[in-house]
Design a protein around this motif. Structure first.
Motif, PDB file in Angstrom:
ATOM      1  N   THR A  27       0.850  -1.211   0.220  1.00 23.29           N
ATOM      2  CA  THR A  27       0.133  -0.068  -0.043  1.00 23.29           C
ATOM      3  C   THR A  27       0.852   1.307   0.089  1.00 23.29           C
ATOM      4  O   THR A  27       2.194   1.183  -0.162  1.00 23.29           O
ATOM      5  N   LYS A  28       0.259   2.439   0.314  1.00 22.31           N
ATOM      6  CA  LYS A  28       1.049   3.600   0.109  1.00 22.31           C
ATOM      7  C   LYS A  28       1.853   3.815   1.310  1.00 22.31           C
ATOM      8  O   LYS A  28       1.551   3.263   2.322  1.00 22.31           O
ATOM      9  N   GLY A  69      13.716   3.695   1.314  1.00 21.63           N
ATOM     10  CA  GLY A  69      14.427   3.388   0.109  1.00 21.63           C
ATOM     11  C   GLY A  69      13.731   2.145  -0.525  1.00 21.63           C
ATOM     12  O   GLY A  69      14.346   1.490  -1.539  1.00 21.63           O
ATOM     13  N   LEU A  70      12.552   1.380  -0.078  1.00 22.87           N
ATOM     14  CA  LEU A  70      12.270   0.384  -0.906  1.00 22.87           C
ATOM     15  C   LEU A  70      10.795   0.869  -1.742  1.00 22.87           C
ATOM     16  O   LEU A  70       9.978   1.410  -0.938  1.00 22.87           O
ATOM     17  N   ASP A  71      10.846   0.597  -2.863  1.00 27.76           N
ATOM     18  CA  ASP A  71       9.965   0.918  -3.899  1.00 27.76           C
ATOM     19  C   ASP A  71       8.850  -0.104  -4.134  1.00 27.76           C
ATOM     20  O   ASP A  71       9.128  -1.288  -4.126  1.00 27.76           O
ATOM     21  N   VAL A  72       7.623   0.302  -4.132  1.00 31.64           N
ATOM     22  CA  VAL A  72       6.520  -0.643  -4.718  1.00 31.64           C
ATOM     23  C   VAL A  72       6.969  -1.170  -6.130  1.00 31.64           C
ATOM     24  O   VAL A  72       7.308  -0.296  -6.814  1.00 31.64           O
ATOM     25  N   PRO A  73       6.647  -2.422  -6.467  1.00 29.63           N
ATOM     26  CA  PRO A  73       7.120  -2.991  -7.789  1.00 29.63           C
ATOM     27  C   PRO A  73       6.485  -2.017  -8.874  1.00 29.63           C
ATOM     28  O   PRO A  73       5.076  -1.833  -8.829  1.00 29.63           O
ATOM     29  N   ALA A  74       6.982  -1.480  -9.764  1.00 27.09           N
ATOM     30  CA  ALA A  74       6.487  -0.638 -10.754  1.00 27.09           C
ATOM     31  C   ALA A  74       5.199  -1.122 -11.515  1.00 27.09           C
ATOM     32  O   ALA A  74       4.324  -0.347 -11.853  1.00 27.09           O
ATOM     33  N   VAL A  75       5.207  -2.413 -11.714  1.00 25.53           N
ATOM     34  CA  VAL A  75       4.149  -2.813 -12.371  1.00 25.53           C
ATOM     35  C   VAL A  75       2.688  -2.643 -11.901  1.00 25.53           C
ATOM     36  O   VAL A  75       1.673  -2.454 -12.388  1.00 25.53           O
ATOM     37  N   LEU A  76       2.713  -2.617 -10.450  1.00 28.14           N
ATOM     38  CA  LEU A  76       1.434  -2.736  -9.664  1.00 28.14           C
ATOM     39  C   LEU A  76       0.871  -1.304  -9.854  1.00 28.14           C
ATOM     40  O   LEU A  76      -0.298  -1.062  -9.741  1.00 28.14           O
TER      41      LEU A  76
END
Ligand code: JEK
Length: 274
Positions: free
Chosen positions: A194-195, A201-208
């Protein structure tokens, strides 16, 4: 649903007054009654335990208090009892391992009775006796580790069963989604995010966040397959190769699994463990 619990540690069941289960009780969806086994021990020390025949370490629970306590519970069926009586659940380290399938079965019952042992368990004749009287008895285990008694198993089973009762879990969509779990082929779930989009420094996977629903579905399926192969390879034995895409087979092969010729997957010949 009516739930009776017989225990020498009724305080252990206090969490059944909290959260969703507590609210379900307040709403009358669930009627939980806890009974003290010691009320049915009549000597000066209200003894419920004794040494085992044949020797061995530890103590067992005597049958007489259990017989009296369970007879009293069985003699007071809930209003609207269907005549089949309760399912008597006896937590035990040697029971059938409790599962979601068992939770679904039990959620259709109007009445559950739990017998919580302590010490090294209950004299075996108690289960034998109630089975002989036609009571449906299930000895259940939470898994392959040793607990001190049955109370924690009651908390687990009641929570797993009660959340399946209509009205107990607020979000009906979550249960509908779960009931379609077969569509997920019995795999573990993909990771969820979620947001905020970036955290420490950890990004949500771009595909999502990309808006391509097909790509999201394929990514989730791949994650579910990899997770299952790594953490719960036993579950792949039930994955039908006929329901797998070429992409699925490639992912599973990368994880070291191939169709086993018996309608599931097993370690691929020559696969190296991760
Ligand atoms: C109910 C009493 C405690 C402790 C002797 C010797 C190896 C243990 C019973 N998944 C689960 N694990 N344990 C339970 C459970 C434990 C219970 C009772 C359930 C009542 N105890 C106890 C030692 C022993 N054994 C050989 C195993 C027996 C449980 C569940 N559900």
């Amino acid at each position: 649903m009516r739930v009776d619990v017989v225990s020498i540690f009724g305080e252990y069941l206090a969490p059944l007054s909290l959260s969703l289960i507590g609210r379900a009780r307040a709403q009358g969806l669930l009627d939980v009654r806890v009974h003290d086994l010691r009320e049915h021990a009549h000597d000066r020390h209200r003894t419920v335990d004794d040494t085992p025949y044949g020797g061995g370490a530890g103590l067992l629970m005597k049958p007489e208090p259990w017989g009296e306590a369970l007879d009293a519970v069985l003699a007071a069926p809930p209003a609207g009892d269907d005549g089949r009586g309760p399912v008597l659940l006896v937590p035990s380290p040697v029971g059938e391992v409790f599962s979601q399938a068992a939770a679904v079965e039990l959620s259709a019952e109007p009445w559950l009775v739990f017998a919580c042992g302590r010490y090294e368990g209950i004299d075996a004749r108690v289960v034998e006796h109630y089975r002989a009287r036609g009571v449906r008895v299930r000895e259940v285990s939470l898994g392959d580790y040793v607990l001190n008694g049955g109370e924690v198993a009651v908390l687990v089973v009641v929570e797993a069963v009660a959340r399946l009762l209509p009205g107990v879990v607020g979000n009906a969509a979550s249960l509908t989604e779960e009931s379609h779990a077969a569509e997920h082929d019995g795999l573990l779930e993909h990771p969820a995010y979620t947001k905020p989009a970036s955290w420490r420094g950890l990004d949500v996977p771009a595909v999502l966040a990309g808006g391509d629903h097909g790509a999201v579905a394929r990514w989730r399926r791949e994650q579910a397959l990899r997770r299952t192969a790594r953490r719960r390879p036993d579950l792949l034995a039930h994955l039908d190769p006929a329901r797998c895409t070429a992409a699925d087979l490639r992912v599973l092969a990368e994880e070291g699994f191939a169709p086993d010729g018996a309608s599931g997957f097993g370690p691929a010949p020559g696969a190296v463990a991760h």
